[in-house]
Design a protein around this motif. Structure first.
Motif, PDB file in Angstrom:
ATOM      1  N   ASP A  42       1.130  -1.014   0.083  1.00 55.17           N
ATOM      2  CA  ASP A  42      -0.022  -0.016   0.024  1.00 55.17           C
ATOM      3  C   ASP A  42       0.864   1.136  -0.188  1.00 55.17           C
ATOM      4  O   ASP A  42       0.744   2.161  -0.686  1.00 55.17           O
ATOM      5  CB  ASP A  42      -1.006  -0.045   1.257  1.00 55.17           C
ATOM      6  N   LEU A  43       1.968   1.281   0.860  1.00 48.36           N
ATOM      7  CA  LEU A  43       2.758   2.343   0.797  1.00 48.36           C
ATOM      8  C   LEU A  43       3.385   2.485  -0.483  1.00 48.36           C
ATOM      9  O   LEU A  43       3.576   3.790  -0.933  1.00 48.36           O
ATOM     10  CB  LEU A  43       3.806   2.018   1.919  1.00 48.36           C
ATOM     11  N   ALA A  44       3.844   1.594  -1.216  1.00 53.80           N
ATOM     12  CA  ALA A  44       4.422   1.549  -2.456  1.00 53.80           C
ATOM     13  C   ALA A  44       3.382   2.050  -3.632  1.00 53.80           C
ATOM     14  O   ALA A  44       4.083   2.968  -4.287  1.00 53.80           O
ATOM     15  CB  ALA A  44       5.143   0.227  -2.913  1.00 53.80           C
ATOM     16  N   ARG A  45       2.365   1.711  -3.437  1.00 57.49           N
ATOM     17  CA  ARG A  45       1.439   2.353  -4.231  1.00 57.49           C
ATOM     18  C   ARG A  45       1.349   4.092  -4.371  1.00 57.49           C
ATOM     19  O   ARG A  45       1.050   4.649  -5.014  1.00 57.49           O
ATOM     20  CB  ARG A  45      -0.021   1.659  -4.059  1.00 57.49           C
ATOM     21  N   ARG A  46       1.202   4.209  -2.948  1.00 57.62           N
ATOM     22  CA  ARG A  46       1.056   5.919  -2.666  1.00 57.62           C
ATOM     23  C   ARG A  46       2.419   6.409  -2.994  1.00 57.62           C
ATOM     24  O   ARG A  46       2.277   7.587  -3.698  1.00 57.62           O
ATOM     25  CB  ARG A  46       0.713   5.753  -1.203  1.00 57.62           C
ATOM     26  N   ALA A  47       3.585   5.762  -2.900  1.00 58.02           N
ATOM     27  CA  ALA A  47       4.896   6.633  -3.251  1.00 58.02           C
ATOM     28  C   ALA A  47       4.834   6.617  -4.666  1.00 58.02           C
ATOM     29  O   ALA A  47       5.522   7.555  -5.190  1.00 58.02           O
ATOM     30  CB  ALA A  47       5.830   5.482  -2.492  1.00 58.02           C
ATOM     31  N   ALA A  48       4.651   5.274  -5.357  1.00 62.11           N
ATOM     32  CA  ALA A  48       4.531   5.638  -7.043  1.00 62.11           C
ATOM     33  C   ALA A  48       3.660   6.551  -7.344  1.00 62.11           C
ATOM     34  O   ALA A  48       3.990   7.223  -8.310  1.00 62.11           O
ATOM     35  CB  ALA A  48       4.164   4.138  -7.564  1.00 62.11           C
ATOM     36  N   THR A  49       2.449   6.838  -6.906  1.00 55.97           N
ATOM     37  CA  THR A  49       1.666   7.670  -7.336  1.00 55.97           C
ATOM     38  C   THR A  49       2.197   9.138  -7.360  1.00 55.97           C
ATOM     39  O   THR A  49       2.208  10.026  -8.028  1.00 55.97           O
ATOM     40  CB  THR A  49       0.404   7.741  -6.670  1.00 55.97           C
ATOM     41  N   ALA A  50       2.848   9.299  -5.976  1.00 54.31           N
ATOM     42  CA  ALA A  50       3.493  10.759  -5.739  1.00 54.31           C
ATOM     43  C   ALA A  50       4.609  10.987  -6.558  1.00 54.31           C
ATOM     44  O   ALA A  50       4.849  12.071  -7.210  1.00 54.31           O
ATOM     45  CB  ALA A  50       4.213  10.822  -4.198  1.00 54.31           C
ATOM     46  N   VAL A  51       5.497   9.781  -6.785  1.00 53.58           N
ATOM     47  CA  VAL A  51       6.500  10.032  -7.838  1.00 53.58           C
ATOM     48  C   VAL A  51       5.990  10.270  -9.195  1.00 53.58           C
ATOM     49  O   VAL A  51       6.749  11.077 -10.058  1.00 53.58           O
ATOM     50  CB  VAL A  51       7.292   8.421  -7.920  1.00 53.58           C
ATOM     51  N   ASP A  52       4.977   9.504  -9.733  1.00 51.48           N
ATOM     52  CA  ASP A  52       4.548   9.622 -11.025  1.00 51.48           C
ATOM     53  C   ASP A  52       3.802  11.055 -11.071  1.00 51.48           C
ATOM     54  O   ASP A  52       4.057  11.970 -12.334  1.00 51.48           O
ATOM     55  CB  ASP A  52       3.587   8.480 -11.372  1.00 51.48           C
ATOM     56  N   ASN A  53       3.309  11.782 -10.238  1.00 51.16           N
ATOM     57  CA  ASN A  53       2.596  12.987 -10.325  1.00 51.16           C
ATOM     58  C   ASN A  53       3.786  13.962 -10.184  1.00 51.16           C
ATOM     59  O   ASN A  53       3.582  15.106 -11.009  1.00 51.16           O
ATOM     60  CB  ASN A  53       1.818  13.030  -8.982  1.00 51.16           C
ATOM     61  N   ALA A  54       4.968  13.774  -9.577  1.00 57.24           N
ATOM     62  CA  ALA A  54       5.746  14.762  -9.829  1.00 57.24           C
ATOM     63  C   ALA A  54       6.613  14.629 -10.859  1.00 57.24           C
ATOM     64  O   ALA A  54       7.070  15.878 -11.474  1.00 57.24           O
ATOM     65  CB  ALA A  54       6.914  14.344  -8.680  1.00 57.24           C
ATOM     66  N   ARG A  55       6.511  13.524 -11.691  1.00 55.41           N
ATOM     67  CA  ARG A  55       7.322  13.402 -13.062  1.00 55.41           C
ATOM     68  C   ARG A  55       6.264  14.206 -13.877  1.00 55.41           C
ATOM     69  O   ARG A  55       6.721  14.827 -14.890  1.00 55.41           O
ATOM     70  CB  ARG A  55       7.191  11.867 -13.359  1.00 55.41           C
ATOM     71  N   LEU A  56       4.875  13.924 -13.844  1.00 53.86           N
ATOM     72  CA  LEU A  56       4.038  14.725 -14.915  1.00 53.86           C
ATOM     73  C   LEU A  56       4.054  16.094 -14.487  1.00 53.86           C
ATOM     74  O   LEU A  56       3.934  16.915 -15.277  1.00 53.86           O
ATOM     75  CB  LEU A  56       2.619  14.205 -14.460  1.00 53.86           C
ATOM     76  N   HIS A  57       4.036  16.374 -13.254  1.00 53.15           N
ATOM     77  CA  HIS A  57       4.300  17.892 -12.998  1.00 53.15           C
ATOM     78  C   HIS A  57       5.355  18.568 -13.555  1.00 53.15           C
ATOM     79  O   HIS A  57       5.630  19.616 -14.102  1.00 53.15           O
ATOM     80  CB  HIS A  57       4.329  18.062 -11.432  1.00 53.15           C
ATOM     81  N   ARG A  58       6.519  17.717 -13.730  1.00 52.33           N
ATOM     82  CA  ARG A  58       7.924  18.289 -14.320  1.00 52.33           C
ATOM     83  C   ARG A  58       7.736  18.427 -15.803  1.00 52.33           C
ATOM     84  O   ARG A  58       8.166  19.339 -16.342  1.00 52.33           O
ATOM     85  CB  ARG A  58       9.020  17.431 -13.913  1.00 52.33           C
ATOM     86  N   ILE A  59       7.084  17.141 -16.354  1.00 53.64           N
ATOM     87  CA  ILE A  59       6.853  17.453 -17.818  1.00 53.64           C
ATOM     88  C   ILE A  59       6.042  18.672 -18.007  1.00 53.64           C
ATOM     89  O   ILE A  59       6.026  19.182 -18.941  1.00 53.64           O
ATOM     90  CB  ILE A  59       6.028  16.242 -18.295  1.00 53.64           C
ATOM     91  N   LEU A  60       4.857  18.777 -17.257  1.00 52.29           N
ATOM     92  CA  LEU A  60       3.767  20.022 -17.710  1.00 52.29           C
ATOM     93  C   LEU A  60       4.675  21.154 -17.431  1.00 52.29           C
ATOM     94  O   LEU A  60       4.274  22.140 -18.157  1.00 52.29           O
ATOM     95  CB  LEU A  60       2.916  19.851 -16.694  1.00 52.29           C
ATOM     96  N   GLU A  61       5.554  21.400 -16.389  1.00 48.22           N
ATOM     97  CA  GLU A  61       6.040  22.550 -16.331  1.00 48.22           C
ATOM     98  C   GLU A  61       7.136  22.792 -17.460  1.00 48.22           C
ATOM     99  O   GLU A  61       7.264  24.092 -17.818  1.00 48.22           O
ATOM    100  CB  GLU A  61       7.036  22.397 -14.878  1.00 48.22           C
ATOM    101  N   ASP A  62       7.712  21.889 -17.883  1.00 47.52           N
ATOM    102  CA  ASP A  62       8.727  21.943 -18.968  1.00 47.52           C
ATOM    103  C   ASP A  62       8.026  22.546 -20.147  1.00 47.52           C
ATOM    104  O   ASP A  62       8.492  23.383 -20.600  1.00 47.52           O
ATOM    105  CB  ASP A  62       9.598  20.541 -19.159  1.00 47.52           C
ATOM    106  N   GLN A  63       6.744  21.618 -20.384  1.00 49.46           N
ATOM    107  CA  GLN A  63       5.958  22.104 -21.509  1.00 49.46           C
ATOM    108  C   GLN A  63       5.574  23.558 -21.584  1.00 49.46           C
ATOM    109  O   GLN A  63       5.542  24.333 -22.490  1.00 49.46           O
ATOM    110  CB  GLN A  63       4.705  21.224 -21.768  1.00 49.46           C
ATOM    111  N   ARG A  64       4.803  24.032 -20.179  1.00 50.72           N
ATOM    112  CA  ARG A  64       4.617  25.157 -20.141  1.00 50.72           C
ATOM    113  C   ARG A  64       5.717  26.303 -20.381  1.00 50.72           C
ATOM    114  O   ARG A  64       5.552  27.495 -20.903  1.00 50.72           O
ATOM    115  CB  ARG A  64       4.185  25.372 -18.454  1.00 50.72           C
ATOM    116  N   GLN A  65       6.959  25.884 -19.747  1.00 47.90           N
ATOM    117  CA  GLN A  65       8.093  27.006 -19.966  1.00 47.90           C
ATOM    118  C   GLN A  65       8.471  26.789 -21.356  1.00 47.90           C
ATOM    119  O   GLN A  65       8.514  28.213 -22.065  1.00 47.90           O
ATOM    120  CB  GLN A  65       9.430  26.303 -19.215  1.00 47.90           C
ATOM    121  N   GLU A  66       8.435  25.826 -22.069  1.00 45.42           N
ATOM    122  CA  GLU A  66       8.578  25.836 -23.673  1.00 45.42           C
ATOM    123  C   GLU A  66       7.547  26.754 -24.503  1.00 45.42           C
ATOM    124  O   GLU A  66       7.693  27.369 -25.314  1.00 45.42           O
ATOM    125  CB  GLU A  66       8.609  24.570 -24.405  1.00 45.42           C
ATOM    126  N   LEU A  67       6.226  26.392 -23.885  1.00 43.23           N
ATOM    127  CA  LEU A  67       5.013  27.211 -24.640  1.00 43.23           C
ATOM    128  C   LEU A  67       5.383  28.854 -24.361  1.00 43.23           C
ATOM    129  O   LEU A  67       5.372  29.646 -25.266  1.00 43.23           O
ATOM    130  CB  LEU A  67       3.801  26.558 -24.002  1.00 43.23           C
TER     131      LEU A  67
END
Length: 208
Positions: A67-92
């Motif tokens: 259960d902890l691993a699932r939560r951690a994976a979601t947090a890591v993936d959200n952070a990854r997606l946030h970084r991608i979105l931030e990079d795209q926002r900066q590029e835009l």
């Protein structure tokens, strides 16, 4: 899930001899390694070990770690997606700034072109006006004066001749010369009305 770590398990985890010594120095007794899975992607693993306490993991601990691993994976993936979105926002934003800069450059170029065209139109109008003024002056001062000479000669000739036929011809010639003088004067005024020079455009427009 390794409820009891054995020497064989430790050897299987060794990367090299130094790494093996490090694993044994920790004194691992029990271990749980769970994958970090988010959106059907494995992002890594998370490892829990029991060492100094000499406790052992149980099946309930496995469920907690999963259960902890699932939560951690979601947090890591959200952070990854946030970084991608931030990079795209900066590029835009960068692309938008470049576009705005290009639009400003094009707008400046268009303003300069409009100014140049306006200046060129003004010069053309001035040249046309000057040419009209010159032609009107030549018609009035040159051709008009040349016509006055024949008219004066005809007037004199008509006064001294007694031949009625000659007088009639001189009279017609006088009319034609007078008509030519009037046409030259009219053409001269149409090309460049004298009032434009004397009183300006408003007065000339009022007159016409």
């Amino acid at each position: 899930f390794a409820p009891e770590m054995t020497d064989d398990m430790l050897r299987s985890e060794e990367v090299d001899e130094e790494h093996g010594k490090l694993l044994r120095s920790i004194g691992m007794k029990s271990a749980i390694i769970s994958p970090l899975i988010a959106r059907e992607r494995t992002l890594g693993t998370i490892t829990f070990v029991m060492a100094e306490s000499n406790r052992r993991f149980s099946q309930s601990d496995v469920q907690f770690v999963e259960d902890l691993a699932r939560r951690a994976a979601t947090a890591v993936d959200n952070a990854r997606l946030h970084r991608i979105l931030e990079d795209q926002r900066q590029e835009l934003q960068t692309s938008n700034e470049r576009l705005e800069h290009r639009v400003e450059e094009r707008t400046s170029e268009l303003r300069q072109a409009a100014t140049s065209l306006r200046d060129l139109s003004t010069r053309l109008l001035n040249i046309q006006d000057e040419e009209r003024r010159r032609i009107a002056r030549e018609l009035h001062d040159s051709l008009g004066q040349h016509l006055k000479g024949p008219r004066l000669s005809i007037d004199i000739g008509g006064g001294v001749t007694a031949d009625s036929n000659a007088k009639e011809k001189l009279s017609r010639a006088q009319q034609e010369v007078e008509q030519s003088v009037q046409e030259v004067r009219t053409l001269s005024h149409l090309l460049h009305p004298p009032l434009l020079e004397e009183a300006g455009l408003p007065s000339a427009l009022d007159l016409y």
